[in-house]
Design a protein around this motif. Structure first.
Motif, PDB file in Angstrom:
ATOM      1  N   ARG A 275      37.449  49.174  39.071  1.00 13.91           N
ATOM      2  CA  ARG A 275      36.490  50.275  39.055  1.00 13.91           C
ATOM      3  C   ARG A 275      37.130  51.568  39.568  1.00 13.91           C
ATOM      4  O   ARG A 275      36.943  52.657  38.998  1.00 13.91           O
TER       5      ARG A 275
ATOM      6  N   LYS B 152      35.936  39.929  43.832  1.00 13.84           N
ATOM      7  CA  LYS B 152      35.246  41.195  44.106  1.00 13.84           C
ATOM      8  C   LYS B 152      36.236  42.316  44.390  1.00 13.84           C
ATOM      9  O   LYS B 152      36.034  43.460  43.954  1.00 13.84           O
TER      10      LYS B 152
ATOM     11  N   SER C  33      27.285  46.551  36.673  1.00 14.15           N
ATOM     12  CA  SER C  33      26.419  45.647  37.435  1.00 14.15           C
ATOM     13  C   SER C  33      25.043  45.642  36.807  1.00 14.15           C
ATOM     14  O   SER C  33      24.630  46.607  36.162  1.00 14.15           O
TER      15      SER C  33
ATOM     16  N   ILE D 166      27.550  40.910  37.505  1.00 15.39           N
ATOM     17  CA  ILE D 166      28.537  41.886  37.059  1.00 15.39           C
ATOM     18  C   ILE D 166      29.057  41.418  35.708  1.00 15.39           C
ATOM     19  O   ILE D 166      29.344  40.232  35.520  1.00 15.39           O
TER      20      ILE D 166
END
Length: 293
Positions: free
Chosen positions: A136, A129, A23, A84
């Motif tokens: 992640r 998202k 980010s 991002i």
């Protein structure tokens, strides 16, 4: 967006970046020309300008830009921009090899006729998202089949973007004042795709389309914000990169197949457009590096 988190996977064989998500809260990462040896997906929130190749694109609100290896780009913004970034090396996921499963080549990447971005709407945003957070989480907790899971998430991410872009840009040729122009532009696209290996000059295409070079240049610049010579060059470069990545053909052979009798002239042309030589491109992203494992 989320706080500044960086998650990176490194290729243990060569130490190169394989996959990375982070980010950012300003444009400092991208306020200078980028020429990376990996694919980049830059999701931006805010207002500013992205320079890519020969063009500038204004972004407002919620946009995602897609860049191919060694495609030059930079971001400029007067006000704060957050976002991002997702990077992946062709050794990690080759869009050419996976074209049958994820048809993003020619939609998200390597499309010389369409802007390199997609607007992220309210429906797509939460889906994307969630996928980013899944990637992640997987990168934080390495486990069995980590690579396979990351590839699966990345495929869904790319497919979602491709569908969204196809919805938003079904046909850029419809909105034009001159009813003759859409046919000329479509014929030009077809002609470049058919003849780029043997016809390299703008005058060749003007002649084959039965239109003056000046008139065709004006139409091309108006619709694509590129000169005809730039369009032809970009298509040749896309094919050259594909051959360098996917095959072990000699540079001389690739040059000949693309209509260049002189290997050294072709190498100079390639370097002028990509900033590195064909051999260096192969060594950093292509067949010679990965052997298509």
């Amino acid at each position: 967006m989320e706080n500044q988190m960086v998650h990176t996977l490194i290729n243990p064989q060569n130490g190169n970046l394989a996959f990375k998500i982070f980010s950012f809260e300003d444009d400092s990462y991208f306020d200078h020309i980028q020429r990376n040896n990996y694919y980049s997906l830059i999701w931006l929130q805010g207002n500013g300008i992205v320079k890519a190749d020969f063009s500038e694109y204004e972004f407002t609100g919620n946009s995602l830009f897609a860049f191919s290896p060694y495609q030059p780009f930079m971001i400029r913004s007067k006000k704060q921009v957050t976002g991002i970034a997702l990077h992946f090396h062709p050794d990690f996921f080759c869009i050419h090899k996976h074209q049958a499963e994820v048809a993003c080549n020619g939609i998200l990447f390597n499309n010389i006729y369409k802007p390199p971005f997609v607007e992220i709407n309210q429906e797509a945003s939460p889906k994307l998202k969630v996928l980013i957070e899944q990637m992640r989480a997987e990168m934080q907790n390495p486990a069995l089949a980590q690579y396979e899971l990351l590839i699966s998430y990345l495929k869904i991410f790319l497919i979602t973007l491709c569908r969204l872009k196809a919805e938003q840009q079904p046909d850029t040729f419809i909105a034009t004042a001159d009813v003759r122009e859409p046919f000329i532009l479509q014929n030009l696209k077809d002609a470049i795709e058919r003849d780029f290996k043997k016809k390299h000059s703008a005058s060749d295409y003007a002649e084959s389309l039965n239109i003056s070079a000046k008139a065709l240049a004006k139409i091309t610049k108006g619709h694509f914000n590129r000169t005809l010579t730039e369009l032809i060059s970009e298509r040749i470069i896309i094919e050259a990169k594909r051959e360098l990545y996917l095959t072990n053909k000699a540079v001389k052979e690739i040059a000949y197949e693309l209509g260049y009798q002189d290997e050294y002239y072709f190498s100079r042309f390639f370097k002028a457009n990509v900033s590195i030589s064909p051999q260096m491109y192969r060594e950093t992203v292509g067949f010679g590096r990965s052997m298509l494992n």
